[in-house]
Write a protein that holds these residues in place. Sequence first.
Motif, mmCIF file in Angstrom:
data_model
loop_
_atom_site.group_PDB
_atom_site.id
_atom_site.type_symbol
_atom_site.label_atom_id
_atom_site.label_comp_id
_atom_site.label_asym_id
_atom_site.label_seq_id
_atom_site.Cartn_x
_atom_site.Cartn_y
_atom_site.Cartn_z
ATOM 1 N N PHE A 63 0.825 -1.202 0.000
ATOM 2 C CA PHE A 63 0.000 0.000 0.000
ATOM 3 C C PHE A 63 0.861 1.256 0.000
ATOM 4 C CE2 PHE A 63 -2.079 3.373 2.440
ATOM 5 C CZ PHE A 63 -3.291 3.491 1.769
ATOM 6 N N ALA A 64 0.343 2.305 -0.637
ATOM 7 C CA ALA A 64 0.985 3.616 -0.574
ATOM 8 C C ALA A 64 -0.087 4.709 -0.590
ATOM 9 C CB ALA A 64 1.946 3.818 -1.742
ATOM 10 N N TRP A 65 0.208 5.785 0.111
ATOM 11 C CA TRP A 65 -0.637 6.974 0.147
ATOM 12 C C TRP A 65 0.205 8.132 -0.381
ATOM 13 C CZ3 TRP A 65 -5.590 8.283 0.983
ATOM 14 C CH2 TRP A 65 -5.890 9.619 1.239
ATOM 15 N N LEU A 66 -0.215 8.712 -1.492
ATOM 16 C CA LEU A 66 0.461 9.864 -2.085
ATOM 17 C C LEU A 66 -0.165 11.120 -1.512
ATOM 18 C CD1 LEU A 66 2.294 11.274 -4.189
ATOM 19 C CD2 LEU A 66 0.467 10.859 -5.866
ATOM 20 N N CYS A 67 0.672 12.011 -0.994
ATOM 21 C CA CYS A 67 0.118 13.216 -0.376
ATOM 22 C C CYS A 67 1.096 14.377 -0.497
ATOM 23 C CB CYS A 67 -0.225 12.959 1.087
ATOM 24 S SG CYS A 67 1.122 12.292 2.082
ATOM 25 N N ASP A 68 0.635 15.537 -0.109
ATOM 26 C CA ASP A 68 1.443 16.761 -0.069
ATOM 27 C C ASP A 68 2.116 17.059 -1.407
ATOM 28 O OD1 ASP A 68 0.668 17.224 2.515
ATOM 29 O OD2 ASP A 68 2.533 16.550 3.433
ATOM 30 N N VAL A 69 1.421 16.800 -2.505
ATOM 31 C CA VAL A 69 1.959 17.135 -3.824
ATOM 32 C C VAL A 69 1.806 18.635 -4.019
ATOM 33 C CG1 VAL A 69 1.768 16.771 -6.310
ATOM 34 C CG2 VAL A 69 1.336 14.863 -4.723
ATOM 35 N N TYR A 70 2.927 19.298 -4.278
ATOM 36 C CA TYR A 70 2.905 20.757 -4.391
ATOM 37 C C TYR A 70 3.947 21.210 -5.412
ATOM 38 C CZ TYR A 70 2.557 25.643 -3.159
ATOM 39 O OH TYR A 70 2.349 26.995 -3.215
ATOM 40 N N VAL A 71 3.549 22.141 -6.275
ATOM 41 C CA VAL A 71 4.452 22.765 -7.244
ATOM 42 C C VAL A 71 4.454 24.262 -6.971
ATOM 43 C CG1 VAL A 71 4.904 23.193 -9.696
ATOM 44 C CG2 VAL A 71 3.966 20.984 -8.963
ATOM 45 N N ASP A 72 5.647 24.833 -6.832
ATOM 46 C CA ASP A 72 5.777 26.265 -6.586
ATOM 47 C C ASP A 72 5.054 27.045 -7.686
ATOM 48 O OD1 ASP A 72 7.452 28.330 -4.882
ATOM 49 O OD2 ASP A 72 7.558 28.977 -6.980
ATOM 50 N N ILE B 195 -2.144 2.644 -4.924
ATOM 51 C CA ILE B 195 -1.683 3.936 -4.413
ATOM 52 C C ILE B 195 -2.938 4.783 -4.269
ATOM 53 C CG2 ILE B 195 -0.291 5.993 -4.835
ATOM 54 C CD1 ILE B 195 1.346 4.284 -6.862
ATOM 55 N N LEU B 196 -3.177 5.275 -3.087
ATOM 56 C CA LEU B 196 -4.328 6.145 -2.858
ATOM 57 C C LEU B 196 -3.869 7.587 -2.754
ATOM 58 C CD1 LEU B 196 -6.538 4.280 -0.218
ATOM 59 C CD2 LEU B 196 -6.874 4.466 -2.675
ATOM 60 N N LEU B 197 -4.804 8.486 -3.000
ATOM 61 C CA LEU B 197 -4.593 9.906 -2.778
ATOM 62 C C LEU B 197 -5.954 10.550 -2.607
ATOM 63 C CD1 LEU B 197 -5.401 11.731 -5.522
ATOM 64 C CD2 LEU B 197 -3.392 10.568 -6.386
ATOM 65 N N ALA B 198 -5.943 11.759 -2.130
ATOM 66 C CA ALA B 198 -7.169 12.542 -2.018
ATOM 67 C C ALA B 198 -6.899 13.900 -2.657
ATOM 68 C CB ALA B 198 -7.573 12.712 -0.550
ATOM 69 N N THR B 199 -7.858 14.391 -3.411
ATOM 70 C CA THR B 199 -7.711 15.706 -4.026
ATOM 71 C C THR B 199 -9.061 16.390 -4.109
ATOM 72 O OG1 THR B 199 -6.859 16.942 -5.924
ATOM 73 C CG2 THR B 199 -7.906 14.832 -6.403
ATOM 74 N N HIS B 200 -9.037 17.674 -3.953
ATOM 75 C CA HIS B 200 -10.247 18.479 -4.072
ATOM 76 C C HIS B 200 -10.386 19.042 -5.476
ATOM 77 C CE1 HIS B 200 -13.441 21.230 -2.905
ATOM 78 N NE2 HIS B 200 -12.744 22.221 -3.400
ATOM 79 N N ASP B 201 -9.253 19.292 -6.136
ATOM 80 C CA ASP B 201 -9.323 20.057 -7.379
ATOM 81 C C ASP B 201 -8.359 19.631 -8.491
ATOM 82 O OD1 ASP B 201 -7.001 20.799 -6.148
ATOM 83 O OD2 ASP B 201 -7.413 22.941 -6.144
#
Length: 146
Positions: free
Chosen positions: A77-86, A114-120
Amino acid sequence: MTDTPSLPEGYEISTDPDRIDAARVHHWLATDAYWALGRPREKQDRAIEGSLNFGVYEAMTGQQVAYARVITDRATFAWLCDVYVDSSVRGKGLGTALVAAVREHLRPYGLRRILLATHDAHGVYEKLGFAALERPDQWMAFAFGR
């Protein structure tokens, strides 16, 4: 999905934890990421320490311009999070290339998902093979402080 978008020229991705600019990552997330607004620096540092971290860097300067974090057992299992681009480099395909690199880095582990959560950002992730849960009724969450 097997296509792996390439990183634009002049950028590189690294999983070297010593390259993470923790202060910069904290600033991005705590001030500009809806899911982490106000996150304390100490909590962010602990999150970095306990995760597999990916940074995107300008090749010439070494300055970090994007970040992603994965929580995984490296087996199932993996959780992808805190993805951010300047904001100064958005629109160049760095986020898509970063998430593709994360996916390919994790592929050899034989993970089930691989799970993730996103709003947009559904479109970004869908291009890379992510899809809505087929059976969301099978998933549950516990939220502290409710």
